[in-house]
Write a protein that holds these residues in place. Sequence first.
Motif, mmCIF file in Angstrom:
data_model
loop_
_atom_site.group_PDB
_atom_site.id
_atom_site.type_symbol
_atom_site.label_atom_id
_atom_site.label_comp_id
_atom_site.label_asym_id
_atom_site.label_seq_id
_atom_site.Cartn_x
_atom_site.Cartn_y
_atom_site.Cartn_z
ATOM 1 N N ASP A 233 -8.582 -34.318 13.173
ATOM 2 C CA ASP A 233 -7.708 -34.147 12.003
ATOM 3 C C ASP A 233 -8.528 -34.207 10.715
ATOM 4 O O ASP A 233 -8.292 -33.432 9.780
ATOM 5 C CB ASP A 233 -6.641 -35.256 11.986
ATOM 6 C CG ASP A 233 -5.660 -35.100 13.131
ATOM 7 O OD1 ASP A 233 -4.748 -34.272 13.009
ATOM 8 O OD2 ASP A 233 -5.843 -35.771 14.157
ATOM 9 N N ILE A 234 -9.487 -35.136 10.684
ATOM 10 C CA ILE A 234 -10.319 -35.262 9.481
ATOM 11 C C ILE A 234 -11.080 -33.957 9.244
ATOM 12 O O ILE A 234 -11.193 -33.476 8.106
ATOM 13 C CB ILE A 234 -11.303 -36.451 9.628
ATOM 14 C CG1 ILE A 234 -10.521 -37.763 9.778
ATOM 15 C CG2 ILE A 234 -12.267 -36.517 8.440
ATOM 16 C CD1 ILE A 234 -11.384 -39.001 10.061
ATOM 17 N N THR A 235 -11.571 -33.356 10.307
ATOM 18 C CA THR A 235 -12.362 -32.131 10.164
ATOM 19 C C THR A 235 -11.502 -30.944 9.729
ATOM 20 O O THR A 235 -11.905 -30.163 8.855
ATOM 21 C CB THR A 235 -13.105 -31.830 11.481
ATOM 22 O OG1 THR A 235 -13.838 -33.006 11.846
ATOM 23 C CG2 THR A 235 -14.067 -30.653 11.328
ATOM 24 N N VAL A 236 -10.304 -30.822 10.307
ATOM 25 C CA VAL A 236 -9.412 -29.730 9.868
ATOM 26 C C VAL A 236 -9.016 -29.960 8.406
ATOM 27 O O VAL A 236 -9.031 -29.016 7.595
ATOM 28 C CB VAL A 236 -8.160 -29.626 10.776
ATOM 29 C CG1 VAL A 236 -7.159 -28.624 10.190
ATOM 30 C CG2 VAL A 236 -8.559 -29.196 12.187
ATOM 31 N N TRP A 237 -8.716 -31.208 8.052
ATOM 32 C CA TRP A 237 -8.336 -31.507 6.653
ATOM 33 C C TRP A 237 -9.482 -31.128 5.702
ATOM 34 O O TRP A 237 -9.263 -30.484 4.665
ATOM 35 C CB TRP A 237 -7.967 -32.996 6.526
ATOM 36 C CG TRP A 237 -7.509 -33.353 5.147
ATOM 37 C CD1 TRP A 237 -6.239 -33.292 4.652
ATOM 38 C CD2 TRP A 237 -8.342 -33.791 4.069
ATOM 39 N NE1 TRP A 237 -6.240 -33.668 3.331
ATOM 40 C CE2 TRP A 237 -7.509 -33.981 2.944
ATOM 41 C CE3 TRP A 237 -9.714 -34.046 3.940
ATOM 42 C CZ2 TRP A 237 -7.998 -34.404 1.707
ATOM 43 C CZ3 TRP A 237 -10.196 -34.460 2.711
ATOM 44 C CH2 TRP A 237 -9.338 -34.640 1.608
ATOM 45 N N ALA A 238 -10.715 -31.516 6.054
ATOM 46 C CA ALA A 238 -11.868 -31.184 5.196
ATOM 47 C C ALA A 238 -12.096 -29.671 5.166
ATOM 48 O O ALA A 238 -12.504 -29.109 4.136
ATOM 49 C CB ALA A 238 -13.119 -31.902 5.706
ATOM 50 N N GLY A 239 -11.812 -28.998 6.274
ATOM 51 C CA GLY A 239 -11.937 -27.534 6.316
ATOM 52 C C GLY A 239 -10.969 -26.875 5.340
ATOM 53 O O GLY A 239 -11.311 -25.927 4.633
ATOM 54 N N LEU A 240 -9.743 -27.419 5.259
ATOM 55 C CA LEU A 240 -8.751 -26.851 4.330
ATOM 56 C C LEU A 240 -9.127 -27.156 2.878
ATOM 57 O O LEU A 240 -8.929 -26.317 1.987
ATOM 58 C CB LEU A 240 -7.355 -27.399 4.638
ATOM 59 C CG LEU A 240 -6.753 -26.963 5.985
ATOM 60 C CD1 LEU A 240 -5.342 -27.531 6.136
ATOM 61 C CD2 LEU A 240 -6.736 -25.445 6.147
ATOM 62 N N LEU A 241 -9.691 -28.352 2.664
ATOM 63 C CA LEU A 241 -10.152 -28.694 1.315
ATOM 64 C C LEU A 241 -11.242 -27.717 0.865
ATOM 65 O O LEU A 241 -11.241 -27.195 -0.250
ATOM 66 C CB LEU A 241 -10.706 -30.124 1.321
ATOM 67 C CG LEU A 241 -11.290 -30.611 0.006
ATOM 68 C CD1 LEU A 241 -10.174 -31.164 -0.890
ATOM 69 C CD2 LEU A 241 -12.353 -31.681 0.227
ATOM 70 N N PHE A 242 -12.176 -27.476 1.765
ATOM 71 C CA PHE A 242 -13.295 -26.557 1.464
ATOM 72 C C PHE A 242 -12.744 -25.135 1.245
ATOM 73 O O PHE A 242 -13.161 -24.416 0.323
ATOM 74 C CB PHE A 242 -14.276 -26.588 2.644
ATOM 75 C CG PHE A 242 -15.685 -26.147 2.317
ATOM 76 C CD1 PHE A 242 -16.046 -25.671 1.065
ATOM 77 C CD2 PHE A 242 -16.673 -26.227 3.302
ATOM 78 C CE1 PHE A 242 -17.360 -25.272 0.794
ATOM 79 C CE2 PHE A 242 -17.979 -25.833 3.043
ATOM 80 C CZ PHE A 242 -18.316 -25.348 1.791
ATOM 81 N N ALA A 243 -11.772 -24.741 2.063
ATOM 82 C CA ALA A 243 -11.173 -23.398 1.928
ATOM 83 C C ALA A 243 -10.524 -23.255 0.550
ATOM 84 O O ALA A 243 -10.672 -22.222 -0.121
ATOM 85 C CB ALA A 243 -10.152 -23.175 3.043
#
Length: 214
Positions: free
Chosen positions: A173-183
Amino acid sequence: MKIYDIPGFPNPLRIRIVLAEKQLASQVEFVKVDLPAAEHKQAAFLKINPTGTVPVLELDDGTRIAECTAITEYLDNLDGDPILTGKTARDKGVIHMMQKRAESELIDPVGIYFHHATAGLGDALREYKHPQWTARAEWGKLQGEKAVAGMRYFDSVLEAQPYVAGDAFSMADITVWAGLLFAHFARIDVPDDCNALRAWKERVDGRASVVNPA
Ligand SMILES: N[C@@H](CCC(=O)N[C@@H](CS)C(=O)NCC(=O)O)C(=O)O
């Protein structure tokens, strides 16, 4: 422990959220690496991490651990009570599978898009990226499309379960959340119809470790 990173950047944030989840922030000294100045591509930092990326964890005995998944494994297991990487063989397997997908289908393609199809972090860093300018922009754009496909994939996952790897919050979840932040930073939009992904993000946005990372 020391962590080489730069505050506010997506991959470093993954570990700062882990530190908050595990209440380990007070045990860590942060060493800032100047990414826009390409400090991470110079010889001194390449000795610390030959892949030239942050974050890197340095233990008191000098051992260095790079890669967010590896760092998270270390931090999560330090107290013998893992809460982010799985307790059972089954949970560990599923969480690692989803973590890999969160990297390969979302946060990594966003990073490639950002560095290769946009101005990225600016001129100092550009010379360390792929030298074939036209090819790299094309490749970067395709990675942007891959990231959107990744968002659609995680949306379908979250239609069926509350968290990326099942019923419980995990490092995936942390990685998907950070991926969306970066996106968001790279201006790649989440498709309007990804309702489950959007609702999940709103829930994770309110989590204490995400509101107050280390
Ligand atoms: N797979 C690595 C990715 C680390 C990464 O790409 N970090 C970014 C900061 S968000 C970085 O160091 N970028 C430097 C660059 O691409 O030149 C991990 O999990 O730690």
